[in-house]
Design an enzyme around this catalytic site. Structure first.
Site, PDB file in Angstrom:
ATOM      1  N   ASN A   1       0.882  -1.169   0.000  1.00 37.48           N
ATOM      2  CA  ASN A   1       0.000   0.000   0.000  1.00 37.48           C
ATOM      3  C   ASN A   1       0.922   1.221   0.000  1.00 37.48           C
ATOM      4  O   ASN A   1       1.461   1.605   1.032  1.00 37.48           O
ATOM      5  CB  ASN A   1      -0.887  -0.026   1.250  1.00 37.48           C
TER       6      ASN A   1
ATOM      7  N   ARG B   1      -2.574  -2.017  -3.466  1.00 36.48           N
ATOM      8  CA  ARG B   1      -3.831  -1.308  -3.226  1.00 36.48           C
ATOM      9  C   ARG B   1      -3.824  -0.036  -4.067  1.00 36.48           C
ATOM     10  O   ARG B   1      -2.859   0.733  -4.030  1.00 36.48           O
ATOM     11  CB  ARG B   1      -3.944  -0.932  -1.759  1.00 36.48           C
TER      12      ARG B   1
ATOM     13  N   HIS C   1     -12.940   2.732  -0.007  1.00 36.85           N
ATOM     14  CA  HIS C   1     -12.941   1.682   1.033  1.00 36.85           C
ATOM     15  C   HIS C   1     -13.650   0.414   0.560  1.00 36.85           C
ATOM     16  O   HIS C   1     -14.082  -0.406   1.385  1.00 36.85           O
ATOM     17  CB  HIS C   1     -13.687   2.132   2.322  1.00 36.85           C
TER      18      HIS C   1
ATOM     19  N   ARG D   1     -11.537  15.512   7.120  1.00 35.64           N
ATOM     20  CA  ARG D   1     -12.401  15.874   5.982  1.00 35.64           C
ATOM     21  C   ARG D   1     -13.764  16.341   6.485  1.00 35.64           C
ATOM     22  O   ARG D   1     -14.295  15.795   7.457  1.00 35.64           O
ATOM     23  CB  ARG D   1     -12.606  14.679   5.049  1.00 35.64           C
TER      24      ARG D   1
ATOM     25  N   GLU E   1      -8.060  -5.482   4.631  1.00 33.96           N
ATOM     26  CA  GLU E   1      -7.997  -5.192   3.197  1.00 33.96           C
ATOM     27  C   GLU E   1      -6.846  -5.946   2.536  1.00 33.96           C
ATOM     28  O   GLU E   1      -6.942  -6.366   1.390  1.00 33.96           O
ATOM     29  CB  GLU E   1      -7.839  -3.678   2.992  1.00 33.96           C
TER      30      GLU E   1
END
Ligand code: ADP
Length: 403
Positions: free
Chosen positions: A7, A94, A183, A244, A388
């Site tokens: 990742n 990823r 996601h 965010r 993940e």
């Protein structure tokens, strides 16, 4: 099959090395994180399974040098877990944004690379870094197949009425402006694990997954397929997050830009990196600190805590209406895995429809998968730690073996 999962961020390389014998049969050999690439104090934290982690402080000027360091660490005599680079059968990456080009994982080739590059416009912080990671792996392991898994792929089953913004249609045609979500790998994984744990037939189920971490999104999944998700064109849309803002009236954007004399890049930065928990509290983007502040009487931190559950409950309520019901609600990721109060507060908003939490099960659910609803609850509720990397490793194994 030994698979290295990467990742790659703009200044970091996170990795996991897995020995995959089958979808359910696997072992984690090592994991690690190389941080602060191109900064003076780069460091690699490496954890071989069953042994202590080690930290290597070494200057790492770019991703190529970084990838070499990761590989050398994996084969090191002292703390390595492999005999040689040749032991690695495949690498899975990823990728944050695949737009509507990818509805599943893919083997890296020229065409795939150019599409990831095209999508950099929608994920300027992530996709260019992923490309650096792929290139760095090609240099160190030139003959090893590489596979890419997209955060957006799982959401490609949304219908046009769910993914279209009500802007002039030409912007969708010309610039691909639509909702993509994010996601996806996590939502897919926890919905599948959750269905198994709850004894549901995934092909005949309505599941809502709440991935609540530093970045947060909620997804509605009918019969194993995504029908709606809270993130949009970029991960900015949806609920309040660490830094965010989530959904806001779009007219606020030009209004603040004019008032403060901000450029588009500065406004983007403000909404993505200076808002959310950090923006309201003025102090922190981390939920642990928010909880400490609220406990000490900080009113803004209390607003953050309330807004998180309020936003999740609004999304969950909307998705229940979209699917005309729900069989299972799943909580996952850093915040939802570690804060029983949040799971409790969200579910309390659904008590009208018979959702009941088992207080003891909820309080003790932390590291391991657990059903946290009471036996008489009309809807099952589960906490499932996300994984993940495992999905990426499984997909890489499948894609490589099928070629
Ligand atoms: P990312 O989106 O970066 O993957 P994570 O899923 O790791 O984020 O979630 C990070 C968030 O989880 C932080 O806000 C952090 O405070 C929260 N968190 C992690 N561990 C705990 C804990 N033990 N107790 C409370 N909150 C936690």
């Amino acid at each position: 099959m030994i698979i290295l999962v990467i990742n790659c961020g703009s200044s970091s390389i996170k990795y996991q090395l897995l020995d995959m014998k089958g979808d359910e049969e696997y072992s984690l050999l090592a994991k690690g994180n190389l941080e602060k690439i191109a900064l003076p104090d780069s460091k690699l934290t490496h954890k071989p399974s069953g042994r202590d982690s080690i930290v290597i402080n070494q200057s790492v000027p770019d991703h190529n040098v970084g990838m070499k360091l990761v590989m050398e660490t994996l084969v090191s005599k002292e703390y390595g877990v492999l005999k040689s680079f040749d032991d690695i059968d495949a690498v899975g990456h990823r990728i944050v944004q695949g737009a509507d080009f990818f509805s599943g994982s893919a083997l890296v080739d020229k065409d795939v690379l150019s599409k990831i590059e095209y999508c950099s416009d929608f994920a300027p912080l992530h996709n260019p870094a992923h490309l650096l990671g792929i290139k760095a792996v090609s240099e160190v392991l030139p003959s090893v197949p590489q596979c890419v898994t997209f955060d957006t792929a799982f959401h490609q089953t949304m219908e046009p009425y769910a993914y279209m913004y009500a802007l002039p249609y030409k912007y969708y045609e010309q610039y691909r402006v639509r909702r993509y979500g994010a996601h996806g790998t996590s939502h897919q994984y926890v919905s599948q694990r959750g269905a198994k744990l709850a004894g549901l037939d995934l092909a005949d189920s309505r599941i809502i997954t709440c991935h609540i971490g530093n970045g947060s999104s909620v997804t509605a999944i009918r019969n194993g397929k995504c029908v709606d998700t809270s993130m949009g064109f970029t991960p900015l849309e949806g609920m309040i997050m660490g830094t965010r803002c989530g959904i806001i009236d779009a007219n606020i954007v030009p209004y603040i830009m004019k008032k403060e004399g901000l450029s588009p890049d500065e406004m983007t930065d403000l909404m993505n990196k200076k808002s959310g928990f950090l923006g309201i509290s003025g102090k922190t983007s981390d939920m642990r600190d928010i909880c400490d502040l609220a406990a000490a009487g900080d009113e803004k931190a209390e607003i953050v805590k309330k807004k998180v559950t309020f936003d999740i409950a609004k999304l969950v309520g909307g998705y229940i209406a979209e699917m005309n019901g729900v069989d299972l609600i799943v909580f996952t990721a850093g915040i939802a895995e570690n804060n029983p109060w949040l799971r409790n507060d969200v579910c309390a908003q659904l008590s009208y429809m018979g959702v009941r939490i088992d207080q003891e099960a909820n309080a003790s659910a932390r590291r391991d998968e657990a059903i946290i609803s009471a036996p008489d609850s009309t809807v099952k509720v589960a906490m499932i730690p996300t994984n993940e990397e495992l999905v990426i490793a499984r997909d890489t194994m499948r894609v490589v073996l099928s070629k």
